[in-house]
Design an enzyme around this catalytic site. Structure first.
Site, short mmCIF file in Angstrom:
data_model
loop_
_atom_site.label_atom_id
_atom_site.label_comp_id
_atom_site.label_asym_id
_atom_site.label_seq_id
_atom_site.Cartn_x
_atom_site.Cartn_y
_atom_site.Cartn_z
CB THR A 116 32.98 50.01 34.53
OG1 THR A 116 34.22 49.79 35.01
CG2 THR A 116 32.08 50.42 35.65
NE ARG B 146 42.83 51.07 39.05
CZ ARG B 146 41.91 51.36 38.41
NH1 ARG B 146 40.93 50.37 38.58
NH2 ARG B 146 41.58 52.22 37.80
CB VAL B 147 40.29 49.58 44.59
CG1 VAL B 147 39.02 50.20 44.69
CG2 VAL B 147 40.48 48.20 45.20
CG ASP C 3 35.70 55.15 38.77
OD1 ASP C 3 36.37 54.09 38.22
OD2 ASP C 3 34.73 55.27 38.28
N GLY D 190 35.43 54.65 32.76
CA GLY D 190 36.88 55.42 32.43
C GLY D 190 37.67 55.15 33.28
N GLY E 213 39.60 55.38 36.30
CA GLY E 213 39.09 55.46 37.58
C GLY E 213 39.85 56.65 38.49
#
Ligand code: ASP
Length: 343
Positions: free
Chosen positions: A201, A229-230, A232, A253, A255
Site C-alpha cells: 500500500t 474484503r476491505v 485498513d 501492512g 489491515g
C-alpha cells in the site's frame, strides 16, 4: 518513461542502501515543506507531491498528486495494475484527509483508475465520508471518471495464475519477501530482479509551507483477498489520520491488525500527548504485538508519522519496511525503518 524512472529509483535506492532511520529534527521553526511516503516506491509518490509542495501549494493537493503518480504506475498493490481478489477482480481502496479533518474515502471500487481522486470528490462534493462498491463506482462515473475495462495487468494475471495453483488463502507476512524468496532464505529488498516493483500500500503524508498537514492512502489491498474484503487503507483512523494540532500518520501492512487498534488515530493521539513521531509509531506497533505476540511473528504492520512541527518517525513489526522522504534538505531518499523484531 518507465525505464528512466526505474533507473532513477535504482540509483536513489542504491545511494542509501542501509541508512537506519532515527528521529529527524527540523533545523528551525517555521514551515518547511515535507513529504513522506511508504515503501521504496514512495519515491514515485513523492515525485508527484514535491512540485506542489515546493511551489507553496497545499499539502492536500500534494498528497492527491502523490496518489495519482503511484496509481499510474503498474505495481502489485496499488491501482488497477494491482493483484486481484481470489475471484480475479481488482478492487481498490483509498482515502484522503486534510488539515481541517475534512476527509473522503472509497472502498471496494472497481474499474476506476484514480481512487484517490474519487475519495477527494467524496470529501468535497458529498455530505458523506465514505462510498463503497457499485455506489462508489456510480458516483465516480457521475463525476466524470472513465470506467476502465475489467482486465488484469500482465503482471497481475501471472501472479493470479500462480496463486490459483494452490489457492491458498492466508495473510501474507511481507508480500515482497514471499514473492521474491518464496518465504525462505535471506531477505531480498522489495524489488524484483528485473527491476519491477513489488511493494504494498502507498501512504503519503505531507506538511506544506503554511504548516498544514494532509495525507492519503491508496491500495488494491491484500492480494487474493476474499471478495468484498476491505482493509485498513480506506478507513479514516485506521489506515490514515491527520490532525493539524498533533500530526499525521499513515499505515501499511496487515489491515485487520491495524484496524483492531485504530492504528493511525492512536499514533496521532500519542503525538498529541507528547510522544515524538518515532515514539508514537513504536508504541502503536507494540500495542499490535502485545495483543497477540505469537501471531505477530507472521504478519507485517508499519506506520510512518509527521508531527505538526515537522519531525518524522517510522516503525514496523518486522524488518523489510522502508519509506521515502523529500524536504528541502533530503531529496527523495529511501530509508530503512526500524522494527520490533529483528527476524
Ligand atoms: N493495508 C493493506 C490492506 O490491509 C495492505 C498493505 O498495506 O499491503 O489492505
Amino acid at each position: 518513461m518507465r525505464d528512466t524512472r526505474r533507473r532513477f529509483l535504482q540509483n536513489t535506492i542504491l545511494a542509501v542502501p542501509a541508512i537506519k532511520f532515527g528521529i529527524m529534527k527540523r533545523s528551525k521553526e517555521g514551515s518547511r515543506p515535507l513529504v513522506m511516503s511508504t515503501w521504496d516506491s514512495g519515491v514515485i509518490a513523492n515525485e508527484g507531491a514535491w512540485p506542489v509542495l515546493s511551489t507553496q501549494g497545499r499539502a492536500l493537493d500534494a498528497v492527491e498528486q502523490a496518489g495519482i503518480a503511484i496509481e499510474n504506475h503498474i505495481s502489485c498493490c496499488v491501482g488497477l495494475g494491482g493483484n486481484p481478489d481470489r475471484d480475479g477482480y481488482v478492487t481498490l481502496d483509498s482515502c484522503i484527509m486534510d488539515e481541517k479533518a475534512n476527509c473522503g474515502s472509497v472502498a471496494f471500487l472497481e474499474r476506476i483508475k484514480h481512487p484517490v481522486s474519487v475519495a477527494r470528490k467524496v470529501m468535497e462534493k458529498t455530505p458523506h465520508v465514505m462510498l463503497v462498491g457499485q455506489g462508489a463506482q456510480q458516483f465516480a462515473v457521475q463525476q466524470g471518471f472513465h470506467l476502465e475495462e475489467q482486465k488484469l495487468s500482465p503482471e497481475a494475471a501471472k501472479a493470479y495464475k500462480d496463486w490459483l495453483k494452490n489457492s491458498e488463502y492466508k495473510p501474507v507476512k511481507n508480500i515482497e519477501r514471499t514473492q521474491t524468496n518464496k518465504g525462505k532464505g535471506p531477505f531480498v529488498p522489495n524489488r524484483l530482479q528485473d527491476g519491477s516493483f513489488n511493494h504494498d500500500t502507498m501512504g503519503t503524508i505531507a506538511l506544506d509551507s503554511r504548516g498544514d498537514l494532509s495525507g492519503m492512502c491508496t491500495t488494491s489491498g491484500m492480494a487474493f483477498k476474499m471478495r468484498g474484503r476491505v482493509g485498513d487503507s480506506p478507513l479514516i483512523g485506521a489506515g490514515l489520520f491527520v490532525d493539524n494540532e498533533a500530526g499525521a500518520a499513515v499505515a501499511t501492512g496487515q489491515g485487520e491488525e491495524i484496524i483492531r487498534i485504530s492504528g493511525c488515530h492512536l499514533v496521532v493521539e500519542l503525538m498529541r500527548n507528547g510522544a515524538s513521531p518515532q515514539e508514537a509509531c513504536e508504541k502503536a506497533i507494540e500495542r499490535i504485538i502485545k495483543r497477540d505476540p505469537v501471531r505477530a511473528k507472521d504478519f507485517q504492520a508499519c506506520f510512518i508519522a509527521i508531527s505538526r512541527g515537522g519531525d518524522t518517525g517510522a516503525f514496523a513489526v518486522h524488518p523489510g519496511f522502508n519509506f521515502a522522504i523529500w524536504n528541502s534538505e533530503i531529496e527523495n531518499t529511501v530509508f530503512d525503518s526500524k522494527s520490533y523484531f529483528s527476524d
